[in-house]
Design a protein around this motif. Sequence first.
Motif, PDB file in Angstrom:
ATOM      1  N   ASN A  88      -9.459   0.017  -5.387  1.00 20.97           N
ATOM      2  CA  ASN A  88     -10.235  -1.024  -4.733  1.00 20.97           C
ATOM      3  C   ASN A  88      -9.812  -1.126  -3.283  1.00 20.97           C
ATOM      4  OD1 ASN A  88      -8.210  -3.211  -4.378  1.00 20.97           O
ATOM      5  ND2 ASN A  88      -8.123  -3.076  -6.606  1.00 20.97           N
ATOM      6  N   ILE A  89     -10.560  -1.906  -2.536  1.00 22.89           N
ATOM      7  CA  ILE A  89     -10.360  -1.994  -1.097  1.00 22.89           C
ATOM      8  C   ILE A  89      -9.396  -3.125  -0.714  1.00 22.89           C
ATOM      9  CG2 ILE A  89     -12.264  -3.554  -0.540  1.00 22.89           C
ATOM     10  CD1 ILE A  89     -12.998  -1.417   1.642  1.00 22.89           C
ATOM     11  N   VAL A  90      -8.919  -3.866  -1.693  1.00 27.91           N
ATOM     12  CA  VAL A  90      -8.068  -5.027  -1.442  1.00 27.91           C
ATOM     13  C   VAL A  90      -6.592  -4.664  -1.619  1.00 27.91           C
ATOM     14  CG1 VAL A  90      -7.557  -7.375  -2.235  1.00 27.91           C
ATOM     15  CG2 VAL A  90      -9.909  -6.601  -2.098  1.00 27.91           C
ATOM     16  N   ASP A  91      -5.752  -5.189  -0.727  1.00 32.09           N
ATOM     17  CA  ASP A  91      -4.298  -4.985  -0.780  1.00 32.09           C
ATOM     18  C   ASP A  91      -3.608  -6.240  -1.287  1.00 32.09           C
ATOM     19  OD1 ASP A  91      -4.457  -2.478   0.454  1.00 32.09           O
ATOM     20  OD2 ASP A  91      -4.203  -3.320   2.468  1.00 32.09           O
ATOM     21  N   GLY A  92      -2.510  -6.056  -1.984  1.00 31.60           N
ATOM     22  CA  GLY A  92      -1.612  -7.159  -2.280  1.00 31.60           C
ATOM     23  C   GLY A  92      -0.649  -7.259  -1.103  1.00 31.60           C
ATOM     24  N   SER A  93      -0.794  -8.277  -0.281  1.00 35.91           N
ATOM     25  CA  SER A  93      -0.056  -8.400   0.976  1.00 35.91           C
ATOM     26  C   SER A  93       1.100  -9.383   0.848  1.00 35.91           C
ATOM     27  CB  SER A  93      -0.991  -8.903   2.076  1.00 35.91           C
ATOM     28  OG  SER A  93      -2.211  -8.218   2.047  1.00 35.91           O
ATOM     29  N   HIS A  94       2.234  -9.050   1.440  1.00 35.88           N
ATOM     30  CA  HIS A  94       3.350  -9.994   1.510  1.00 35.88           C
ATOM     31  C   HIS A  94       3.073 -10.983   2.633  1.00 35.88           C
ATOM     32  CE1 HIS A  94       5.470  -6.694  -0.605  1.00 35.88           C
ATOM     33  NE2 HIS A  94       6.164  -7.675  -1.138  1.00 35.88           N
ATOM     34  N   ILE A  95       3.333 -12.264   2.385  1.00 31.69           N
ATOM     35  CA  ILE A  95       3.176 -13.276   3.431  1.00 31.69           C
ATOM     36  C   ILE A  95       4.394 -13.204   4.357  1.00 31.69           C
ATOM     37  CG2 ILE A  95       2.946 -15.737   3.913  1.00 31.69           C
ATOM     38  CD1 ILE A  95       1.647 -15.954   1.058  1.00 31.69           C
ATOM     39  N   LYS A  96       5.584 -13.307   3.788  1.00 32.28           N
ATOM     40  CA  LYS A  96       6.822 -13.057   4.536  1.00 32.28           C
ATOM     41  C   LYS A  96       7.159 -11.586   4.309  1.00 32.28           C
ATOM     42  CE  LYS A  96      10.133 -16.225   4.188  1.00 32.28           C
ATOM     43  NZ  LYS A  96      11.033 -17.250   3.563  1.00 32.28           N
ATOM     44  N   PRO A  97       7.451 -10.825   5.359  1.00 37.06           N
ATOM     45  CA  PRO A  97       7.641  -9.378   5.209  1.00 37.06           C
ATOM     46  C   PRO A  97       8.745  -9.014   4.217  1.00 37.06           C
ATOM     47  CG  PRO A  97       7.729 -10.035   7.532  1.00 37.06           C
ATOM     48  CD  PRO A  97       7.657 -11.279   6.723  1.00 37.06           C
ATOM     49  N   PHE A  98       8.433  -8.083   3.329  1.00 37.23           N
ATOM     50  CA  PHE A  98       9.408  -7.621   2.350  1.00 37.23           C
ATOM     51  C   PHE A  98      10.604  -6.973   3.037  1.00 37.23           C
ATOM     52  CE2 PHE A  98      11.265  -4.451  -0.465  1.00 37.23           C
ATOM     53  CZ  PHE A  98      11.537  -5.223  -1.583  1.00 37.23           C
ATOM     54  N   SER A  99      10.370  -6.266   4.132  1.00 35.32           N
ATOM     55  CA  SER A  99      11.445  -5.559   4.831  1.00 35.32           C
ATOM     56  C   SER A  99      12.520  -6.503   5.352  1.00 35.32           C
ATOM     57  CB  SER A  99      10.871  -4.745   5.989  1.00 35.32           C
ATOM     58  OG  SER A  99      10.227  -5.594   6.920  1.00 35.32           O
ATOM     59  N   THR A 100      12.183  -7.764   5.552  1.00 35.69           N
ATOM     60  CA  THR A 100      13.140  -8.752   6.042  1.00 35.69           C
ATOM     61  C   THR A 100      13.671  -9.642   4.930  1.00 35.69           C
ATOM     62  OG1 THR A 100      11.912  -8.798   8.126  1.00 35.69           O
ATOM     63  CG2 THR A 100      13.468 -10.595   7.745  1.00 35.69           C
ATOM     64  N   GLY A 109       2.680 -13.609  -2.049  1.00 33.08           N
ATOM     65  CA  GLY A 109       1.608 -12.631  -1.920  1.00 33.08           C
ATOM     66  C   GLY A 109       0.240 -13.251  -1.774  1.00 33.08           C
ATOM     67  N   ILE A 110      -0.631 -12.477  -1.175  1.00 34.08           N
ATOM     68  CA  ILE A 110      -2.025 -12.874  -1.007  1.00 34.08           C
ATOM     69  C   ILE A 110      -2.853 -11.586  -0.995  1.00 34.08           C
ATOM     70  CG2 ILE A 110      -1.811 -12.912   1.507  1.00 34.08           C
ATOM     71  CD1 ILE A 110      -3.733 -15.251   1.555  1.00 34.08           C
ATOM     72  N   ALA A 111      -3.995 -11.586  -1.632  1.00 33.36           N
ATOM     73  CA  ALA A 111      -4.861 -10.408  -1.670  1.00 33.36           C
ATOM     74  C   ALA A 111      -5.796 -10.435  -0.458  1.00 33.36           C
ATOM     75  CB  ALA A 111      -5.672 -10.381  -2.964  1.00 33.36           C
ATOM     76  N   LEU A 112      -5.746  -9.361   0.319  1.00 39.53           N
ATOM     77  CA  LEU A 112      -6.578  -9.278   1.519  1.00 39.53           C
ATOM     78  C   LEU A 112      -7.191  -7.883   1.633  1.00 39.53           C
ATOM     79  CD1 LEU A 112      -4.135 -11.004   4.039  1.00 39.53           C
ATOM     80  CD2 LEU A 112      -6.238 -11.989   3.104  1.00 39.53           C
ATOM     81  N   CYS A 113      -8.432  -7.818   2.121  1.00 41.33           N
ATOM     82  CA  CYS A 113      -9.036  -6.518   2.404  1.00 41.33           C
ATOM     83  C   CYS A 113      -8.282  -5.876   3.568  1.00 41.33           C
ATOM     84  CB  CYS A 113     -10.531  -6.670   2.720  1.00 41.33           C
ATOM     85  SG  CYS A 113     -10.882  -7.559   4.244  1.00 41.33           S
ATOM     86  N   LYS A 114      -8.535  -4.611   3.808  1.00 40.71           N
ATOM     87  CA  LYS A 114      -7.779  -3.861   4.825  1.00 40.71           C
ATOM     88  C   LYS A 114      -7.851  -4.524   6.204  1.00 40.71           C
ATOM     89  CE  LYS A 114      -7.140  -0.508   1.813  1.00 40.71           C
ATOM     90  NZ  LYS A 114      -5.966  -0.493   1.003  1.00 40.71           N
ATOM     91  N   ASN A 115      -9.031  -4.948   6.624  1.00 41.30           N
ATOM     92  CA  ASN A 115      -9.169  -5.566   7.947  1.00 41.30           C
ATOM     93  C   ASN A 115      -8.403  -6.878   8.054  1.00 41.30           C
ATOM     94  OD1 ASN A 115     -10.818  -3.512   8.844  1.00 41.30           O
ATOM     95  ND2 ASN A 115     -12.722  -4.638   8.510  1.00 41.30           N
ATOM     96  N   HIS A 116      -8.530  -7.722   7.041  1.00 44.49           N
ATOM     97  CA  HIS A 116      -7.875  -9.025   7.110  1.00 44.49           C
ATOM     98  C   HIS A 116      -6.375  -8.925   6.859  1.00 44.49           C
ATOM     99  CE1 HIS A 116     -12.172 -10.412   6.523  1.00 44.49           C
ATOM    100  NE2 HIS A 116     -11.819 -10.717   7.749  1.00 44.49           N
ATOM    101  N   TRP A 118      -4.552  -6.431   8.023  1.00 47.08           N
ATOM    102  CA  TRP A 118      -4.086  -6.035   9.347  1.00 47.08           C
ATOM    103  C   TRP A 118      -4.058  -7.240  10.289  1.00 47.08           C
ATOM    104  CZ3 TRP A 118      -5.615  -5.898  14.419  1.00 47.08           C
ATOM    105  CH2 TRP A 118      -4.948  -5.014  15.250  1.00 47.08           C
ATOM    106  N   ALA A 119      -5.126  -8.035  10.298  1.00 47.49           N
ATOM    107  CA  ALA A 119      -5.215  -9.206  11.180  1.00 47.49           C
ATOM    108  C   ALA A 119      -4.160 -10.258  10.819  1.00 47.49           C
ATOM    109  CB  ALA A 119      -6.617  -9.807  11.114  1.00 47.49           C
ATOM    110  N   PHE A 120      -3.910 -10.454   9.532  1.00 48.16           N
ATOM    111  CA  PHE A 120      -2.897 -11.417   9.080  1.00 48.16           C
ATOM    112  C   PHE A 120      -1.506 -10.987   9.531  1.00 48.16           C
ATOM    113  CE2 PHE A 120      -0.057 -13.184   5.762  1.00 48.16           C
ATOM    114  CZ  PHE A 120      -0.381 -14.530   5.880  1.00 48.16           C
ATOM    115  N   ASP A 121      -1.191  -9.697   9.375  1.00 48.92           N
ATOM    116  CA  ASP A 121       0.118  -9.187   9.786  1.00 48.92           C
ATOM    117  C   ASP A 121       0.324  -9.298  11.290  1.00 48.92           C
ATOM    118  OD1 ASP A 121       0.802  -8.612   7.187  1.00 48.92           O
ATOM    119  OD2 ASP A 121       0.551  -6.427   7.381  1.00 48.92           O
TER     120      ASP A 121
END
Length: 182
Positions: A88-100, A109-116, A118-121
Amino acid sequence: MNNLGFYCEKFSKLKVSNRRKRGNAKYKPILLLTVIDLIMRGVITNTPKWSFKKTLIKNAFFRKAVVYVYDCKCAFCGLKVNKTGNQNIVDGSHIKPFSTFYDSRIHNGIALCKNHHWAFDRGWFAVDEKYKIIVSKDLEEVSPHGRTITEFHGEILILPKAEKYFPDIEPLQWHRYHIFQS
């Protein structure tokens, strides 16, 4: 019982099995919800002690779990595009970066399409404590075939059906203060 590899192996076998036999698809969501519950209860921990491979596996579970509880829809715009084979076109996105923060809880987490995603990050939009979208004021947009990001300002995010999977307010607040460009 802290062995993520065991759960990943079971999930992978089930996934392969589903590709061969289309009739077993009803069992995968049950196992995924079990893994989500184990992560939420802390049985599968969120420490940076994991090896690189286990971290990747854990993030894959996080992403699949987040997308699943959002019904494969972008929480921002509602876009849902699926293709056979669980793509699917939706990502499971971390709100606070996992790397930190090493936080793979579903509440980060929040599900966002590729464009959103990128914009959220990049801090082009944020979410307040009532799950309303706040959009940066200095965006210049042209979207001849769809809604612009600024048109979503003030709208409520599309949230999971079960309130227990809603994003925590603390990560959203952290994102607003540290990433968002108002």
